[in-house]
Scaffold this motif. Structure first.
Motif, short mmCIF file in Angstrom:
data_model
loop_
_atom_site.label_atom_id
_atom_site.label_comp_id
_atom_site.label_asym_id
_atom_site.label_seq_id
_atom_site.Cartn_x
_atom_site.Cartn_y
_atom_site.Cartn_z
N LEU A 72 0.83 -1.20 0.00
CA LEU A 72 0.00 0.00 0.00
C LEU A 72 0.86 1.25 0.00
CD1 LEU A 72 -2.89 1.27 0.35
CD2 LEU A 72 -2.35 1.36 2.76
N HIS A 73 0.57 2.15 -0.92
CA HIS A 73 1.29 3.42 -1.02
C HIS A 73 0.34 4.46 -1.59
CE1 HIS A 73 4.74 6.09 -1.45
NE2 HIS A 73 4.21 6.45 -2.60
N PHE A 74 0.28 5.62 -0.95
CA PHE A 74 -0.55 6.73 -1.41
C PHE A 74 0.37 7.78 -2.04
CE2 PHE A 74 -3.86 6.08 2.22
CZ PHE A 74 -4.31 4.92 1.61
N GLU A 75 -0.09 8.34 -3.15
CA GLU A 75 0.68 9.37 -3.85
C GLU A 75 -0.23 10.59 -4.04
OE1 GLU A 75 2.47 10.05 -8.29
OE2 GLU A 75 2.46 8.01 -7.49
N LEU A 76 0.18 11.72 -3.49
CA LEU A 76 -0.61 12.94 -3.53
C LEU A 76 -0.74 13.48 -4.95
CD1 LEU A 76 -2.03 15.21 -1.88
CD2 LEU A 76 0.18 16.38 -1.84
N ILE A 77 -1.96 13.84 -5.30
CA ILE A 77 -2.23 14.57 -6.54
C ILE A 77 -2.48 16.04 -6.20
CG2 ILE A 77 -3.82 14.86 -8.49
CD1 ILE A 77 -4.37 11.78 -8.21
N ALA A 78 -3.38 16.27 -5.24
CA ALA A 78 -3.70 17.65 -4.84
C ALA A 78 -4.37 17.64 -3.48
CB ALA A 78 -4.62 18.31 -5.86
N MET A 79 -4.29 18.79 -2.81
CA MET A 79 -5.01 18.99 -1.55
C MET A 79 -5.77 20.30 -1.69
SD MET A 79 -5.01 20.76 1.62
CE MET A 79 -3.37 21.39 1.82
N LEU A 80 -7.05 20.26 -1.31
CA LEU A 80 -7.91 21.43 -1.37
C LEU A 80 -8.36 21.77 0.04
CD1 LEU A 80 -10.04 20.11 -4.34
CD2 LEU A 80 -8.18 21.76 -4.49
N LYS A 81 -8.28 23.07 0.38
CA LYS A 81 -8.62 23.53 1.73
C LYS A 81 -10.00 24.16 1.76
CE LYS A 81 -5.06 26.09 1.39
NZ LYS A 81 -3.99 27.06 1.50
N VAL A 87 -9.87 18.31 1.31
CA VAL A 87 -10.00 17.15 0.44
C VAL A 87 -8.60 16.81 -0.03
CG1 VAL A 87 -10.91 16.25 -1.73
CG2 VAL A 87 -12.33 17.75 -0.32
N ILE A 88 -8.23 15.56 0.16
CA ILE A 88 -6.96 15.07 -0.37
C ILE A 88 -7.29 14.18 -1.56
CG2 ILE A 88 -4.88 13.71 0.08
CD1 ILE A 88 -5.13 14.43 3.02
N HIS A 89 -6.73 14.54 -2.71
CA HIS A 89 -6.89 13.76 -3.94
C HIS A 89 -5.58 13.01 -4.14
CE1 HIS A 89 -7.66 13.81 -8.57
NE2 HIS A 89 -8.16 12.72 -8.01
N TYR A 90 -5.65 11.70 -4.30
CA TYR A 90 -4.43 10.90 -4.34
C TYR A 90 -4.63 9.62 -5.11
CZ TYR A 90 -6.68 8.36 -0.45
OH TYR A 90 -7.56 7.64 0.34
N HIS A 91 -3.53 8.99 -5.47
CA HIS A 91 -3.55 7.63 -6.00
C HIS A 91 -3.46 6.71 -4.79
CE1 HIS A 91 -3.22 8.51 -10.26
NE2 HIS A 91 -2.32 9.44 -9.95
N GLY A 92 -4.38 5.75 -4.70
CA GLY A 92 -4.42 4.85 -3.55
C GLY A 92 -4.15 3.41 -3.95
N GLU A 100 -10.38 11.97 -0.36
CA GLU A 100 -10.92 11.85 0.99
C GLU A 100 -11.21 13.24 1.52
OE1 GLU A 100 -10.22 9.27 5.05
OE2 GLU A 100 -9.18 8.78 3.19
N PHE A 101 -12.43 13.39 2.00
CA PHE A 101 -12.90 14.65 2.59
C PHE A 101 -12.74 14.55 4.10
CE2 PHE A 101 -16.20 16.98 4.80
CZ PHE A 101 -16.12 18.23 4.24
N PHE A 102 -12.12 15.56 4.71
CA PHE A 102 -11.88 15.58 6.15
C PHE A 102 -12.56 16.79 6.77
CE2 PHE A 102 -8.27 13.48 4.24
CZ PHE A 102 -8.03 12.40 5.08
#
Length: 118
Positions: A72-81, A87-92, A100-102
């Motif tokens: 398992l490895h996550f790779e960031l695409i973008a983060m929106l505040k 929201v973290i947009h990533y390859h999962g 993922e919305f936090f």
């Protein structure tokens, strides 16, 4: 309201903890009674309705997942505040697109998170 620096720090630490498979460091970002939903959870545990509540439930679920997926490895695409949200947009998993919305407390702990995937 959380400051811009918080979001950069959170996303860096969150991704690093997941990529290190460090369950306790992952959970350190969450409120004791946070809520989580995920289509993966719904698929692997249909009785859950895709939702869980609290660190202990997450520890069991994420612990099993980390053990089952040592690659398992996550790779960031973008983060929106937002306002105490992000929201973290990533390859999962298997390099699939995920977001993922936090929702954060004023102290910066995750109160709720909602995973989305392909």
């Amino acid at each position: 309201m959380l400051h811009d620096a918080f979001y950069q720090k959170f996303v860096g630490e969150w991704l690093a903890a997941w990529n290190a498979h460090d369950l306790e460091h992952i959970l350190a970002h969450y409120d004791e009674h946070f809520e989580f939903s995920s289509p993966v959870l719904a698929r692997v545990s249909p009785a859950s309705g895709g939702k869980l509540k609290g660190k202990e439930a997450a520890r069991m679920y994420w612990g099993r997942g980390l053990a089952a997926r040592p690659d398992l490895h996550f790779e960031l695409i973008a983060m929106l505040k937002g306002v105490n949200t992000a929201v973290i947009h990533y390859h999962g998993l298997d390099h699939k697109l995920c977001a993922e919305f936090f929702h954060f407390s004023d102290e910066g702990k995750v109160l709720a998170s909602y995973a989305h995937g392909e």
